[in-house]
Design a protein around this motif. Structure first.
Motif, short mmCIF file in Angstrom:
data_model
loop_
_atom_site.label_atom_id
_atom_site.label_comp_id
_atom_site.label_asym_id
_atom_site.label_seq_id
_atom_site.Cartn_x
_atom_site.Cartn_y
_atom_site.Cartn_z
N VAL A 1 0.84 -1.20 0.00
CA VAL A 1 0.00 0.00 0.00
C VAL A 1 0.88 1.25 0.00
O VAL A 1 0.67 2.17 -0.80
CB VAL A 1 -0.95 0.00 1.22
CG1 VAL A 1 -1.62 1.36 1.39
CG2 VAL A 1 -2.01 -1.10 1.08
N ALA A 2 1.86 1.30 0.88
CA ALA A 2 2.73 2.48 0.96
C ALA A 2 3.51 2.67 -0.33
O ALA A 2 3.67 3.79 -0.82
CB ALA A 2 3.69 2.34 2.15
N TYR A 3 4.00 1.56 -0.89
CA TYR A 3 4.77 1.64 -2.15
C TYR A 3 3.90 2.26 -3.25
O TYR A 3 4.30 3.21 -3.93
CB TYR A 3 5.27 0.26 -2.57
CG TYR A 3 6.17 0.33 -3.77
CD1 TYR A 3 7.56 0.41 -3.62
CD2 TYR A 3 5.66 0.37 -5.06
CE1 TYR A 3 8.40 0.51 -4.72
CE2 TYR A 3 6.49 0.48 -6.17
CZ TYR A 3 7.85 0.55 -6.00
OH TYR A 3 8.67 0.67 -7.09
N HIS A 4 2.69 1.74 -3.41
CA HIS A 4 1.83 2.21 -4.49
C HIS A 4 1.39 3.65 -4.30
O HIS A 4 1.39 4.43 -5.24
CB HIS A 4 0.63 1.29 -4.69
CG HIS A 4 1.03 0.06 -5.43
ND1 HIS A 4 1.25 0.05 -6.79
CD2 HIS A 4 1.31 -1.18 -5.02
CE1 HIS A 4 1.63 -1.15 -7.17
NE2 HIS A 4 1.68 -1.93 -6.10
N ASP A 5 1.03 4.00 -3.06
CA ASP A 5 0.59 5.38 -2.84
C ASP A 5 1.72 6.36 -3.13
O ASP A 5 1.51 7.43 -3.67
CB ASP A 5 0.08 5.54 -1.40
CG ASP A 5 -1.26 4.82 -1.21
OD1 ASP A 5 -1.83 4.36 -2.20
OD2 ASP A 5 -1.71 4.72 -0.06
N THR A 6 2.94 5.97 -2.76
CA THR A 6 4.09 6.85 -3.03
C THR A 6 4.34 6.91 -4.53
O THR A 6 4.62 7.98 -5.08
CB THR A 6 5.34 6.33 -2.30
OG1 THR A 6 4.99 6.06 -0.95
CG2 THR A 6 6.45 7.35 -2.36
N LYS A 7 4.24 5.75 -5.18
CA LYS A 7 4.45 5.69 -6.63
C LYS A 7 3.55 6.69 -7.35
O LYS A 7 4.01 7.48 -8.17
CB LYS A 7 4.15 4.26 -7.10
CG LYS A 7 4.40 4.00 -8.55
CD LYS A 7 4.17 2.54 -8.91
CE LYS A 7 2.78 2.36 -9.49
NZ LYS A 7 2.54 0.99 -10.00
N PHE A 8 2.27 6.68 -7.00
CA PHE A 8 1.34 7.58 -7.69
C PHE A 8 1.69 9.04 -7.42
O PHE A 8 1.45 9.90 -8.25
CB PHE A 8 -0.10 7.28 -7.28
CG PHE A 8 -0.53 5.89 -7.67
CD1 PHE A 8 -0.07 5.32 -8.86
CD2 PHE A 8 -1.36 5.14 -6.86
CE1 PHE A 8 -0.44 4.02 -9.23
CE2 PHE A 8 -1.75 3.85 -7.23
CZ PHE A 8 -1.29 3.30 -8.41
N ALA A 9 2.27 9.31 -6.26
CA ALA A 9 2.65 10.69 -5.93
C ALA A 9 3.80 11.18 -6.80
O ALA A 9 3.89 12.37 -7.10
CB ALA A 9 3.02 10.78 -4.45
N TYR A 10 4.70 10.29 -7.21
CA TYR A 10 5.88 10.71 -7.98
C TYR A 10 5.78 10.42 -9.47
O TYR A 10 6.67 10.79 -10.22
CB TYR A 10 7.14 10.03 -7.41
CG TYR A 10 7.57 10.62 -6.09
CD1 TYR A 10 8.40 11.74 -6.06
CD2 TYR A 10 7.13 10.08 -4.89
CE1 TYR A 10 8.78 12.30 -4.86
CE2 TYR A 10 7.50 10.62 -3.68
CZ TYR A 10 8.33 11.73 -3.67
OH TYR A 10 8.70 12.29 -2.47
N LEU A 11 4.73 9.73 -9.88
CA LEU A 11 4.60 9.37 -11.29
C LEU A 11 4.01 10.55 -12.06
O LEU A 11 2.89 10.50 -12.57
CB LEU A 11 3.74 8.11 -11.42
CG LEU A 11 3.87 7.22 -12.66
CD1 LEU A 11 5.32 7.00 -13.05
CD2 LEU A 11 3.19 5.89 -12.42
N LYS A 12 4.78 11.63 -12.09
CA LYS A 12 4.38 12.88 -12.75
C LYS A 12 5.53 13.29 -13.67
O LYS A 12 6.69 13.12 -13.29
CB LYS A 12 4.19 14.00 -11.72
CG LYS A 12 3.31 13.65 -10.52
CD LYS A 12 1.85 13.57 -10.89
CE LYS A 12 1.04 13.18 -9.66
NZ LYS A 12 -0.15 12.41 -9.98
N PRO A 13 5.22 13.84 -14.83
CA PRO A 13 6.31 14.25 -15.73
C PRO A 13 7.16 15.36 -15.10
O PRO A 13 6.64 16.17 -14.33
CB PRO A 13 5.58 14.80 -16.96
CG PRO A 13 4.15 14.53 -16.78
CD PRO A 13 3.89 14.19 -15.35
#
Lengths: 233, 233
Positions: free
Chosen positions: B85-97
């Motif tokens: 859960v923590a990995y994915h939530d962080t991933k979505f936070a940084y998956l920005k151009p």
């Protein structure tokens, strides 16, 4: 005397059927938006996807690949990825407890009950749900079928949950939505059973005596009345 | 004459190394918060996790299980789920151009260039990134190593991308962060190469002549100056 309250998870504590339906419908829309060429309508694609889920099981990791192959389309990674993104984003939108759930769990703990969850599925996936729902800290024990190798309605999974909580089965209330899994199994284990009318099985009828719950409720907070009534006995 | 601009994805268009580091650190914190008992510090756990990723590959599906086994802890589903859960939530936070990326891609298209992405990894995962970054519609072609069975720095993957865009390799500019993968391969394919200094390889030195880029830039928008300069030739 009732000492513990145990819960099913999917469709009892959050809208699991609704989540799955909306997530799958949005996944289909996303594949069309991403360029899926097909003569099938959204509704027909959704029905095909439901068949895939039924045939391969809800925990199969590649439903969208299978759907594309099934309708004779190329399982392009772009289409699969569009479906996966839409599915997950929708999932997170619906992975919220039913309105009454948190206050009810809190009050049950304050009343001194041990709380447990007894749920079917993959252990990591079921824990992920409890964590995302924000309710994992409320439970003294979480028993998941994959971890103990027993599925509902086998009474063993309910008896194991009671054992872990340090109570006898007859000192436990079990709350679930499915007559043929939750209520049947908990009745056979000797628990007090509460059916909550929620999700896609809300209109199901009992198929035998073991499927008849001791109580029926429409909202989680009605459970407080049930345990108060049981305390009078 | 330059007719196409091709891009690496990870660390060229978005902060991939930063994402992975923050997501893994947050996953470790989440496991500790969820009850992981260990004498190791957060930093030591992070280093163990990096070793797992290195030894089993970044696309192995069960890094957190492996980490727990490795440190002699029980790979409890609750801990693994907390990490996921923590990995994915962080991933979505940084998956920005990166800030400049979208205006630069837009301007390159308006200038009449064909755009492509040439990236390594699992096809569905790489498409998922492009979709989440919101940049998948900008590319005329996306070439992923898994789909064609060729990895960078093999020049074949770059030549295939040029072929799909209908241009000769020498009519294409390739932009990437890694000298030993992106620049080496695109140079060998005969493309004009641009190194963007980003991510964990930003200080890497060339190991041979093929690793030397034709241009070096710090920000995506400097690419516009590069293509304008090339247009003068």
């Amino acid at each position: 005397m009732i000492k513990a309250v145990l819960f099913d998870v999917d469709d009892t504590l959050y809208p699991s059927s609704k989540l799955a339906e909306e997530a799958r419908r949005n996944a289909i829309r996303a594949m069309i938006e991403a360029g899926l060429e097909t003569d099938l309508s959204e509704e027909e694609l959704y029905r095909e996807l439901q068949e895939v889920v039924k045939e391969y099981g809800s925990n199969h990791p590649r439903h969208f690949d299978l759907l594309l192959r099934r309708i004779g389309a190329d399982p392009e990674p772009k289409l699969v990825a569009a479906a996966v993104v839409a599915y997950h984003d929708t999932k997170f939108a619906y992975l919220k407890p039913y309105p009454d759930v948190i206050p009810t769990l809190m009050q049950l703990r304050e009343m001194g009950f041990k709380l447990g969850a007894v749920t079917s599925g993959l252990a990591v996936k079921q824990w992920e749900k409890l964590i995302r729902l924000g309710i994992h800290h409320f439970f003294h024990e979480v028993v998941i079928s994959e971890e103990i190798g027993v599925e509902k309605p086998n009474p063993k999974i309910f008896i194991e949950a009671a054992r872990r909580l340090g109570v006898k089965p007859e000192e436990a209330v079990y709350v679930g939505d499915r007559l043929d899994k939750d209520i049947r199994g908990a009745n056979r284990a000797g628990m007090v059973t509460v059916r909550i009318r929620r999700g896609k099985y809300q209109d199901m009828e009992p198929r035998n005596d073991d499927d008849v719950p001791d109580f029926e409720i429409d909202r989680p907070r009605e459970l407080l009345d049930v345990v108060r009534e049981l305390a009078k006995d």
